[in-house]
Design a protein around this motif. Structure first.
Motif, mmCIF file in Angstrom:
data_model
loop_
_atom_site.group_PDB
_atom_site.id
_atom_site.type_symbol
_atom_site.label_atom_id
_atom_site.label_comp_id
_atom_site.label_asym_id
_atom_site.label_seq_id
_atom_site.Cartn_x
_atom_site.Cartn_y
_atom_site.Cartn_z
ATOM 1 N N ILE A 18 0.890 -1.319 0.103
ATOM 2 C CA ILE A 18 -0.105 -0.021 0.053
ATOM 3 C C ILE A 18 0.887 1.175 0.153
ATOM 4 C CG2 ILE A 18 -1.789 1.242 1.505
ATOM 5 C CD1 ILE A 18 -2.870 -1.375 2.213
ATOM 6 N N ALA A 19 1.878 1.275 0.634
ATOM 7 C CA ALA A 19 2.662 2.409 0.862
ATOM 8 C C ALA A 19 3.667 2.671 -0.427
ATOM 9 C CB ALA A 19 3.577 2.321 2.034
ATOM 10 N N ASP A 20 3.984 1.398 -1.136
ATOM 11 C CA ASP A 20 4.508 1.637 -2.354
ATOM 12 C C ASP A 20 3.812 2.223 -3.366
ATOM 13 O OD1 ASP A 20 7.030 0.955 -4.292
ATOM 14 O OD2 ASP A 20 5.731 -0.579 -4.879
ATOM 15 N N ALA A 21 2.307 1.618 -3.411
ATOM 16 C CA ALA A 21 1.324 2.035 -4.532
ATOM 17 C C ALA A 21 1.148 3.607 -4.268
ATOM 18 C CB ALA A 21 0.169 1.046 -4.435
ATOM 19 N N ASN A 22 0.882 3.820 -3.135
ATOM 20 C CA ASN A 22 0.751 5.158 -2.668
ATOM 21 C C ASN A 22 1.893 6.072 -3.371
ATOM 22 O OD1 ASN A 22 -1.698 5.310 -1.330
ATOM 23 N ND2 ASN A 22 -1.070 4.691 0.337
ATOM 24 N N ARG A 23 3.012 5.827 -3.207
ATOM 25 C CA ARG A 23 4.024 6.573 -3.858
ATOM 26 C C ARG A 23 3.864 6.606 -5.198
ATOM 27 N NH1 ARG A 23 6.786 4.025 0.435
ATOM 28 N NH2 ARG A 23 7.429 2.483 -0.954
ATOM 29 N N ARG A 27 3.699 10.046 -7.493
ATOM 30 C CA ARG A 27 4.450 10.393 -8.599
ATOM 31 C C ARG A 27 3.654 10.256 -9.933
ATOM 32 N NH1 ARG A 27 7.383 13.714 -10.652
ATOM 33 N NH2 ARG A 27 8.946 12.808 -12.126
ATOM 34 N N LEU A 28 2.920 9.480 -10.180
ATOM 35 C CA LEU A 28 2.316 9.558 -11.601
ATOM 36 C C LEU A 28 1.465 10.627 -11.592
ATOM 37 C CD1 LEU A 28 1.632 8.217 -14.298
ATOM 38 C CD2 LEU A 28 -0.034 6.509 -13.112
ATOM 39 N N ILE A 29 0.732 11.200 -10.683
ATOM 40 C CA ILE A 29 -0.253 12.246 -10.493
ATOM 41 C C ILE A 29 0.580 13.467 -10.850
ATOM 42 C CG2 ILE A 29 -1.543 13.952 -9.049
ATOM 43 C CD1 ILE A 29 -2.718 11.227 -7.916
ATOM 44 N N GLU A 30 1.886 13.772 -10.214
ATOM 45 C CA GLU A 30 2.721 14.618 -10.574
ATOM 46 C C GLU A 30 3.199 14.769 -12.141
ATOM 47 O OE1 GLU A 30 6.079 14.202 -8.131
ATOM 48 O OE2 GLU A 30 4.956 14.491 -6.203
ATOM 49 N N ARG A 31 3.548 13.557 -12.521
ATOM 50 C CA ARG A 31 3.945 13.465 -13.993
ATOM 51 C C ARG A 31 2.623 14.136 -15.020
ATOM 52 N NH1 ARG A 31 8.228 10.128 -15.194
ATOM 53 N NH2 ARG A 31 7.896 11.497 -17.417
ATOM 54 N N ILE A 32 1.670 13.678 -14.655
ATOM 55 C CA ILE A 32 0.530 13.603 -15.468
ATOM 56 C C ILE A 32 0.341 15.294 -15.402
ATOM 57 C CG2 ILE A 32 -2.210 13.625 -15.520
ATOM 58 C CD1 ILE A 32 -1.810 10.640 -14.789
ATOM 59 N N LEU A 51 -6.087 2.439 -13.273
ATOM 60 C CA LEU A 51 -5.737 0.806 -12.984
ATOM 61 C C LEU A 51 -5.161 0.751 -11.667
ATOM 62 C CD1 LEU A 51 -5.628 -2.026 -13.846
ATOM 63 C CD2 LEU A 51 -3.744 -1.407 -15.022
ATOM 64 N N MET A 52 -4.143 1.797 -11.463
ATOM 65 C CA MET A 52 -3.361 1.557 -10.169
ATOM 66 C C MET A 52 -4.270 1.925 -9.056
ATOM 67 S SD MET A 52 0.226 3.687 -11.397
ATOM 68 C CE MET A 52 1.217 3.481 -9.801
ATOM 69 N N HIS A 53 -5.182 2.945 -9.147
ATOM 70 C CA HIS A 53 -6.050 3.026 -8.106
ATOM 71 C C HIS A 53 -7.065 2.135 -7.751
ATOM 72 C CE1 HIS A 53 -5.957 7.313 -6.873
ATOM 73 N NE2 HIS A 53 -5.780 7.682 -8.107
ATOM 74 N N GLU A 54 -7.522 1.133 -8.715
ATOM 75 C CA GLU A 54 -8.097 -0.261 -8.740
ATOM 76 C C GLU A 54 -7.223 -1.123 -7.681
ATOM 77 O OE1 GLU A 54 -9.834 -1.714 -12.328
ATOM 78 O OE2 GLU A 54 -10.405 0.367 -12.839
ATOM 79 N N VAL A 55 -6.000 -1.279 -8.214
ATOM 80 C CA VAL A 55 -5.066 -2.307 -7.353
ATOM 81 C C VAL A 55 -4.868 -1.479 -6.191
ATOM 82 C CG1 VAL A 55 -2.671 -2.992 -7.509
ATOM 83 C CG2 VAL A 55 -3.772 -2.856 -9.688
ATOM 84 N N LEU A 56 -4.853 -0.427 -5.796
ATOM 85 C CA LEU A 56 -4.557 -0.037 -4.544
ATOM 86 C C LEU A 56 -5.933 -0.421 -3.551
ATOM 87 C CD1 LEU A 56 -2.831 1.516 -2.524
ATOM 88 C CD2 LEU A 56 -3.879 3.593 -3.579
#
Length: 82
Positions: A18-23, A27-32, A51-56
């Protein structure tokens, strides 16, 4: 390893994911945002973010299941024959 120890280890594992996915999501939000500001097409990145939100969400659900198992004294509480 006892069921309790196993469940605690599984909880720690889920917490790390969860911590890794949150990071990664952060970062992806920043890049977007950066790429949108440059006028770039971010459609695929936004799909990946979804997709990453679904996995999280699934990792959070898994964590809740582990917590219930811990509260019940381990996986034996899930098995009607156990």
């Amino acid at each position: 390893m006892t069921n309790f120890q196993s469940e605690r280890a599984e909880l720690a594992h889920a917490d790390r994911h969860i911590a890794d996915a949150n990071r990664r999501v952060g970062r992806l939000i920043e890049r977007i945002t950066e790429n949108k500001n440059k006028g770039w097409d971010t459609t695929e990145a936004e799909r990946l973010l979804s997709l990453m939100h679904e996995v999280l969400d699934q990792w959070h659900a898994h964590r809740r299941v582990v917590l219930v198992a811990i509260a019940r004294g381990g996986r034996l509480g899930w098995n009607s024959t156990g």
